[in-house]
Scaffold this motif. Structure first.
Motif, PDB file in Angstrom:
ATOM      1  N   GLY A  57     -75.686  60.438 -18.921  1.00 30.23           N
ATOM      2  CA  GLY A  57     -74.701  59.447 -19.345  1.00 30.23           C
ATOM      3  C   GLY A  57     -75.027  58.069 -18.804  1.00 30.23           C
ATOM      4  N   ASP A  58     -74.844  57.062 -19.628  1.00 31.54           N
ATOM      5  CA  ASP A  58     -75.035  55.665 -19.207  1.00 31.54           C
ATOM      6  C   ASP A  58     -76.435  55.405 -18.660  1.00 31.54           C
ATOM      7  OD1 ASP A  58     -72.294  54.187 -19.358  1.00 31.54           O
ATOM      8  OD2 ASP A  58     -71.829  56.143 -18.500  1.00 31.54           O
TER       9      ASP A  58
ATOM     10  N   ALA B  36     -69.918  64.824 -14.325  1.00 28.56           N
ATOM     11  CA  ALA B  36     -70.387  65.751 -15.359  1.00 28.56           C
ATOM     12  C   ALA B  36     -70.889  67.049 -14.736  1.00 28.56           C
ATOM     13  CB  ALA B  36     -71.459  65.099 -16.216  1.00 28.56           C
ATOM     14  N   ALA B  37     -71.544  66.965 -13.586  1.00 29.14           N
ATOM     15  CA  ALA B  37     -72.008  68.173 -12.892  1.00 29.14           C
ATOM     16  C   ALA B  37     -70.827  69.041 -12.478  1.00 29.14           C
ATOM     17  CB  ALA B  37     -72.841  67.788 -11.671  1.00 29.14           C
TER      18      ALA B  37
ATOM     19  N   VAL C 281     -67.601  60.388 -17.766  1.00 28.13           N
ATOM     20  CA  VAL C 281     -66.223  60.789 -18.056  1.00 28.13           C
ATOM     21  C   VAL C 281     -66.154  61.491 -19.414  1.00 28.13           C
ATOM     22  CG1 VAL C 281     -63.893  59.925 -18.517  1.00 28.13           C
ATOM     23  CG2 VAL C 281     -65.214  58.981 -16.609  1.00 28.13           C
ATOM     24  N   ALA C 282     -66.767  60.903 -20.434  1.00 25.37           N
ATOM     25  CA  ALA C 282     -66.755  61.509 -21.770  1.00 25.37           C
ATOM     26  C   ALA C 282     -67.448  62.866 -21.775  1.00 25.37           C
ATOM     27  CB  ALA C 282     -67.415  60.574 -22.783  1.00 25.37           C
ATOM     28  N   THR C 283     -68.554  62.971 -21.047  1.00 25.21           N
ATOM     29  CA  THR C 283     -69.272  64.245 -20.972  1.00 25.21           C
ATOM     30  C   THR C 283     -68.421  65.298 -20.279  1.00 25.21           C
ATOM     31  OG1 THR C 283     -71.401  63.105 -20.968  1.00 25.21           O
ATOM     32  CG2 THR C 283     -71.373  65.365 -20.149  1.00 25.21           C
ATOM     33  N   ALA C 284     -67.773  64.925 -19.192  1.00 25.94           N
ATOM     34  CA  ALA C 284     -66.901  65.871 -18.485  1.00 25.94           C
ATOM     35  C   ALA C 284     -65.800  66.373 -19.414  1.00 25.94           C
ATOM     36  CB  ALA C 284     -66.309  65.215 -17.248  1.00 25.94           C
TER      37      ALA C 284
ATOM     38  N   ALA D  78     -77.731  68.298  -9.876  1.00 27.56           N
ATOM     39  CA  ALA D  78     -77.465  66.885 -10.106  1.00 27.56           C
ATOM     40  C   ALA D  78     -78.672  66.109  -9.600  1.00 27.56           C
ATOM     41  CB  ALA D  78     -76.201  66.452  -9.385  1.00 27.56           C
ATOM     42  N   ALA D  79     -79.248  65.308 -10.460  1.00 27.56           N
ATOM     43  CA  ALA D  79     -80.429  64.520 -10.087  1.00 27.56           C
ATOM     44  C   ALA D  79     -80.037  63.064  -9.906  1.00 27.56           C
ATOM     45  CB  ALA D  79     -81.500  64.647 -11.157  1.00 27.56           C
TER      46      ALA D  79
END
Length: 196
Positions: free
Chosen positions: A126-127, A70-71, A42-45, A84-85
Motif C-alpha cells: 500500500g502507498d 495490513a499485516a 487502511v483500505a487493505t486492512a 511484514a517487510a
C-alpha cells in the motif's frame, strides 16, 4: 474505518519525529512514516477483514508495512503466516508492538527483501508508488512475484508513480486522512491486482 484493529499511532508528525531523535540521540533520522496508518494500508486492512478468504490459510507478506495495519489484518483474517517487510528498523518495532497489541503474530525480519525469491501466496503493498526511485526499485520485483504465483495486491490512493498498465482494479474505498500527511481529508484508494 477499521475499528477491529488497535494501533499505537501519532497524531502529528513533527513531535514524534523530534521525540524519536531525542530518544535515539541522533539527528537527521528518516521521517516517522511508521507512526501513521496510511490510506493504502487502511483500505487493505478493511478488504481483508471483510473478505478473509483472500488470505485465510495463506502465507502473506505486508510489503513496506509501515505501522503494520495490513499485516495485523491478515493475521486476524486467518493467514497461516504473516511477514511484514520494512527497511526502517523503527517501523519493524512499530509492527511488532501493534501485532502484540492485537494479540496476533507477525514476523518482522530486518532488511530489504526486494530481490528475494517468492515464498508468499499473497503480497500486500500500500502507498508504495509515491516516488520514481522507489517505484523503479520495487515494481519489477513485485511483477516477478506475481509471475511466480503470488497474488500481489497494490493499494494506491492516487500516488504519482502508480503504473498506468498491468493493474486489475478490485475494489475502491474512500479513506479519511489527515492534513498532517496528505493534501486533503479523504483519499480514494483503489486496490489493484498487479499483473505479471
Amino acid at each position: 474505518m477499521v475499528p477491529e484493529i488497535a494501533l499505537y499511532l501519532a497524531t502529528e508528525i513533527t513531535p514524534i519525529w523530534q521525540a524519536t531523535e531525542d530518544w535515539l540521540k541522533e539527528r537527521n533520522i528518516e521521517p516517522p512514516f511508521w507512526a501513521f496508518a496510511w490510506p493504502g494500508g487502511v483500505a487493505t486492512a478493511r478488504l481483508l477483514l471483510d473478505e478473509p478468504a483472500r488470505v485465510a490459510g495463506k502465507r502473506v507478506l505486508d510489503f513496506a508495512a509501515g505501522c503494520g495495519i495490513a499485516a495485523v489484518a491478515a493475521a486476524m483474517a486467518g493467514a497461516a503466516a504473516v511477514e511484514a517487510a520494512e527497511i526502517d528498523p523503527l517501523a519493524l518495532a512499530a509492527v511488532r508492538i501493534n501485532a502484540a497489541l492485537n494479540g496476533v503474530t507477525v514476523a518482522a525480519p530486518a532488511g530489504d527483501i526486494v530481490g528475494a525469491a517468492c515464498r508468499w501466496d499473497v503480497i500486500l503493498a500500500g502507498d508504495v508508488c509515491y516516488e520514481a526511485p522507489m517505484t523503479a526499485h520495487i515494481l519489477p520485483w513485485l511483477r516477478r512475484m506475481a509471475a511466480d504465483g503470488a497474488d500481489v495486491l497494490l493499494a494506491d490512493p492516487g500516488r504519482a508513480y502508480l503504473p498506468a498498465e498491468g493493474l486489475q482494479p478490485l475494489v475502491r474505498h474512500a479513506v479519511a486522512t489527515t492534513r498532517e500527511l496528505e493534501d486533503r481529508t479523504q483519499r480514494d484508494v483503489t486496490i489493484h491486482r498487479l499483473l505479471p
